[in-house]
Scaffold this motif. Structure first.
Motif: not given
Ligand code: NAP
Length: 474
Positions: A300-310, A317-318, A346-347, A361-366
């Motif tokens: 999930l961290q990998e996928a969220a880290g790839k999202l383009k913000v803008g 832009v996603e 995590l991201v 920014n897309p954020t993942i919390l563990l």
């Protein structure tokens, strides 16, 4: 863009000045709408009242023809409407186009379903009697909708109301009224008779008071926060309004240890990050069975880290901006609270604020736990907190431990575990291996403090009908 009210077939700008509409991606002024109040709301209701007798007597076939013209115009102009939507709301253009297509799907579905408003007869206890049950349009409908789906929330109400034979008055959210104006322009072109559809922009409090007190109004259909829903319910008690309330959510996502992890990640991404996490059905808290937490959270961290913000108008832009400063501050508060109580970022975990535009920014919390704000309230932002659990029973208990009951999701390949979870979740909408369950033909709505009534499907038409029992003594 200069928006106007649409009342009794006329465009007007009456009211106490104008309301500015800003582009949340740039902070720039995008347009204005009139700041209407009691007088405009009253005029619109009276126009709808005057139009009701004739409109309610038209055939469902005639109403379907007009609805289908409107549907076609909406799709022909989807690019233009979507650009307006993105400029006032911020969501990526591809999502805005998706929202217009989703809105149109409700219009075409209800154009057809309006032809199937069946009554029935019931055998009487005496041979000298006959019992008939008929369905009739409820009357003048008023609607109040939020900013996060400015087209879809209105279409989901307007299409079944018009198909049922009701007349309609809409008040859109002050942050996103221009999409509604454009959709009304297209509805006017489709040829709805004057007074059948009306639009009033302006002061929510003033318009809301008229909506809930005017004796001609028979139904209020509201989508928005639970807090305002409760307030409107109180106000509506005086006139005993028929109410549909689509309110806040706090959706759980449960990932069982036998889930297809890649599909679960895909489902969570769709549910959590659509509209930058600003949807009522967004997964808000993610419960993952302990043996798969590491693998799931890494993916999930990998996928969220790839999202383009803008800016949502820019290619690729996603994740667009949050709608305003309040929205940004709530997300920031939830993340800081979670980190303070032991969550690991995590991201993401931060954002950019410049020129009155608020991007998170897309954020993942563990290592989330039940004491964190993020596990207890709607975050309305791109933040996914992950908490581990041991047993299926524990996951269901955690998922149900909230006053909300709109949408819930779970991922498992097991029929028996899935059936147990689906049947025990206290939610109006359950996605099983599905992060995007909403569809025109299915009933959408919440249990508990997430609301009353359903939109979509047969239930969404029934919401605009009265049941009349006719007892005939021969
Ligand atoms: P909100 O503050 O409750 O506003 C929703 C609508 O109510 C807006 O048009 C707003 O007008 C109006 N309003 C505010 N105060 C009012 C009053 N005193 N009287 C009459 N109307 C009033 O909610 P939001 O922040 O726009 O939307 C987000 C909320 O909607 C979230 O909680 C989300 O979960 C919920 N939602 C639910 C669903 C669902 O189907 N269950 C779908 C989408 C969103 P102004 O904008 O002009 O103030």
């Amino acid at each position: 863009m200069e928006g106007k009210h649409y009342i009794n077939g006329e465009w007007s700008t009456e009211g106490d000045g104008v309301i500015d509409v800003r582009n949340p991606a740039t902070g720039e002024l995008f347009g204005t709408v009139p700041n209407g109040g009691e007088a405009e709301a009253t005029k619109a209701i009276e126009a709808a009242e005057a139009a009701f007798p004739e409109w309610s007597k038209t055939t469902a076939y005639h109403r379907a023809e007009l609805l289908m013209k409107w549907h076609d115009l909406l799709l022909e102009n989807k690019q233009e409407v979507a650009e307006i939507l993105t400029k006032e709301m911020g969501k990526p253009l591809a999502e805005a186009i998706g929202e217009i297509e989703y809105s149109a799907s409700f219009i075409s579905w209800y154009a057809e379903e309006g032809k199937r408003v069946y009554g029935h007869t019931i055998p009487a206890s005496k041979d000298s009697k006959r019992i008939q049950i008929i369905k009739q349009p409820v009357g003048v409908v008023v609607s109040i909708t939020p900013w996060n789906f400015p087209a879809a929330m209105m279409a989901r109400k307007m299409a079944p109301a018009l198909a049922a034979g009701c007349t309609f008055v809409a008040k859109p959210a002050k942050l996103t009224p221009l999409t509604a104006v454009k959709i009304y322009e297209l509805a006017e072109q489709a040829g709805f008779p004057k007074g059948v559809i009306n639009l009033v922009t302006g002061s929510a409090g003033k318009i809301g008071k008229v909506f809930t007190s005017h004796p001609a109004v028979r139904k209020l259909t509201f989508t928005g926060s639970t807090e305002i829903g409760k307030e409107l319910m109180k106000q509506s008690s005086e006139t005993m309004l028929n109410l549909s309330l689509e309110l806040g959510g706090h959706a759980p996502i449960i990932v069982l240890d036998d889930a297809d992890i890649d599909s679960a990640v895909k489902g969570v991404m769709a549910s959590k990050f659509r509209n930058a996490g600003q949807t009522c059905v967004c997964g808000n808290r993610i419960y993952v069975q302990e043996s798969i937490v590491d693998e799931f959270s890494r993916k999930l961290q990998e996928a969220a880290g790839k999202l383009k913000v803008g800016n949502g108008l820019d290619e690729g832009v996603e994740i667009g901006p949050l709608v305003d400063k309040d929205g940004y501050e709530k997300v920031e508060k939830h993340v800081q609270d979670a980190v303070g109580k032991g969550a690991k970022v995590l991201v993401g975990g931060d954002g950019q604020t410049a020129n009155e535009a608020y991007f998170y920014n897309p954020t993942i919390l563990l290592n989330a736990n039940p004491d964190m704000l993020v596990m207890n309230e709607e975050t309305f932002g791109p933040v996914a907190p992950i908490m581990s659990f041991k047993t299926d029973e524990e996951a269901v208990k955690l998922a149900n431990d909230t006053r909300f009951g709109l949408a819930a999701y779970f991922f498992t390949e097991s029929m028996s575990r899935g059936t147990y979870i689906a049947e025990n979740l206290d939610y109006g909408i359950v996605g099983w291996n599905d992060g995007l369950p909403s569809a025109a033909q299915a009933p959408f709505g919440g249990m508990k403090e997430s609301g009353i009534g359903r939109e979509g499907g047969q239930e969404g038409l029934e919401a605009f009908l009265e049941t009349k029992y006719i007892s005939i003594q021969l």
